[in-house]
Design a protein around this motif. Structure first.
Motif, mmCIF file in Angstrom:
data_model
loop_
_atom_site.group_PDB
_atom_site.id
_atom_site.type_symbol
_atom_site.label_atom_id
_atom_site.label_comp_id
_atom_site.label_asym_id
_atom_site.label_seq_id
_atom_site.Cartn_x
_atom_site.Cartn_y
_atom_site.Cartn_z
ATOM 1 N N ASP A 100 -6.676 2.671 1.809
ATOM 2 C CA ASP A 100 -6.260 3.952 2.382
ATOM 3 C C ASP A 100 -6.518 5.069 1.383
ATOM 4 O O ASP A 100 -6.569 4.835 0.160
ATOM 5 N N VAL A 104 -4.684 8.635 0.764
ATOM 6 C CA VAL A 104 -3.483 9.357 1.194
ATOM 7 C C VAL A 104 -3.330 10.639 0.399
ATOM 8 O O VAL A 104 -3.283 10.617 -0.838
ATOM 9 N N SER A 159 0.830 -1.209 0.000
ATOM 10 C CA SER A 159 0.000 0.000 0.000
ATOM 11 C C SER A 159 0.867 1.262 0.000
ATOM 12 O O SER A 159 0.654 2.173 -0.799
ATOM 13 N N LEU A 216 -3.803 -0.975 9.443
ATOM 14 C CA LEU A 216 -4.325 -1.648 8.258
ATOM 15 C C LEU A 216 -4.073 -3.128 8.261
ATOM 16 O O LEU A 216 -4.456 -3.826 7.342
ATOM 17 N N THR A 224 0.807 2.617 8.385
ATOM 18 C CA THR A 224 -0.292 1.690 8.111
ATOM 19 C C THR A 224 -0.470 0.688 9.235
ATOM 20 O O THR A 224 -0.908 -0.420 9.030
#
Length: 340
Positions: free
Chosen positions: A336, A338, A221, A248, A245
């Motif tokens: 996510d 970002v 990610s 996550l 993260t």
């Protein structure tokens, strides 16, 4: 032939064997036939220096030692026949050997076998299939298999992997030191492979990314965010946000785990609407967001500027934009959002 000539001939033969080194081989005791386990003193056993595993979790080793104290060794280790110094080298079972030492044992049950290529490959396979090897240790084991003459297809079959996964691990051994350090820290192989692709395009951007990102936050990610930044020209030090993260989940070698539950199609649609508004608000400032998502095991990013041809679908770019697909909303797992 008289006795004197016969003795002379025998002496000459022995002398030739001695000169060639074959006499020592004849004098050395033969390797024992494959039999059941025998008790061998721990001080007569040495680890294999080519063993893929380089470290042992101390807590797990202590737990195994406690189990050995309570129940004994439940499975014999496998060792080579004793060498000229009387030492047996471990083929399989070094963790049990180390735990036995920790438990204070003096002997350990061991099966003595010749170290054939088949045994070596079995040793490597056994190690790779354990879940406590680091990414780098697995890469070293795969390299040893390749050097032993095994094809990528053979290794994939032995380990139950895809050939692509074999290639990813094998390639780590040729990567720059910075990426090998990530493998030693057990960063998932796919994230490292993605980073390597970006390294070839912009090694300075990757170095800057590694300098500002905690190793536990290096995954597919965050690497996807870096890819987008490199493509948009925002990879300079200080212009990209630091991405964490920890909430996550962690990514496995065979598949990324991502968030715990895939949002419903409507939830995804609402999030995309909010993200779209964010993109619109930032457009005048030359900024935007990267929306990282997952479709099955594949990690990609949404292309909000592209108009899908099918209803209830969005356009997703995979592999840095090399593969573009229209994906139904209910098949997307958002990871996510970002800002850049």
């Amino acid at each position: 032939m008289d006795l004197k000539k016969k003795v002379s001939s025998t002496t000459a033969t022995l002398e030739r064997l001695k000169q060639s080194g074959q006499l020592d081989a004849l004098k050395r005791p033969k390797a024992p036939a494959a039999t059941g386990p025998q008790e061998i003193p721990l001080d007569q056993i040495v680890p294999d220096p080519d063993q893929p595993r380089r470290s042992f979790d101390p807590d797990k080793l202590r737990a195994l030692a406690d189990s050995i104290i309570a129940q004994g060794i439940l499975q014999a280790i496998t060792v080579r026949p004793a060498d000229e110094s009387g030492k047996h080298m471990i083929i399989m079972g070094e963790r049990r050997y180390q735990a036995a030492k920790l438990a204070g044992l003096e002997k350990i049950p061991a099966v003595v076998r010749e170290a054939t290529l088949a045994i070596r490959l079995a040793q490597l396979t056994e190690n790779v299939q354990r879940d406590d090897l680091t990414t780098l240790e697995i890469a070293r084991a795969v390299l040893a298999m390749r050097e032993a003459g095994q094809s990528r297809e053979d290794i994939a079959k032995a380990l139950g992997w895809s050939e692509g996964n074999v290639s990813r691990f094998a390639s780590i051994n040729k990567m720059p030191e910075e990426l090998q350090q990530l493998a030693a820290a057990n960063v998932p192989v796919r994230a490292i492979a993605d980073l390597h692709g970006l390294w070839k395009r912009d090694d300075e951007a990757v170095r800057a990314f590694l300098a500002r990102t905690n190793v536990e936050d290096v995954n597919r990610s965050t690497v996807e965010v870096l890819r987008d930044a490199i493509e948009s020209g925002r990879s300079e030090v200080g212009t990209m946000p630091s991405v964490e993260t920890s909430d996550l989940g962690t990514e496995g070698d065979a598949a990324a785990s991502g968030v715990a539950e895939t949002p419903s199609g409507q939830a995804v649609e609402d999030l995309l609407s909010e993200a779209g508004e964010s993109v619109g608000k930032r457009a005048g400032k030359g900024r935007g967001v990267v929306i990282v998502c997952k479709v099955g095991d594949a990690v990609g990013r949404l292309d909000l500027a592209a108009v899908p041809g099918k209803p209830k679908c969005v356009v997703v770019r995979f592999d840095g934009g090399e593969r573009i697909e229209e994906i139904p909303l209910n098949e997307i797992e958002l990871v996510d959002v970002v800002p850049l």
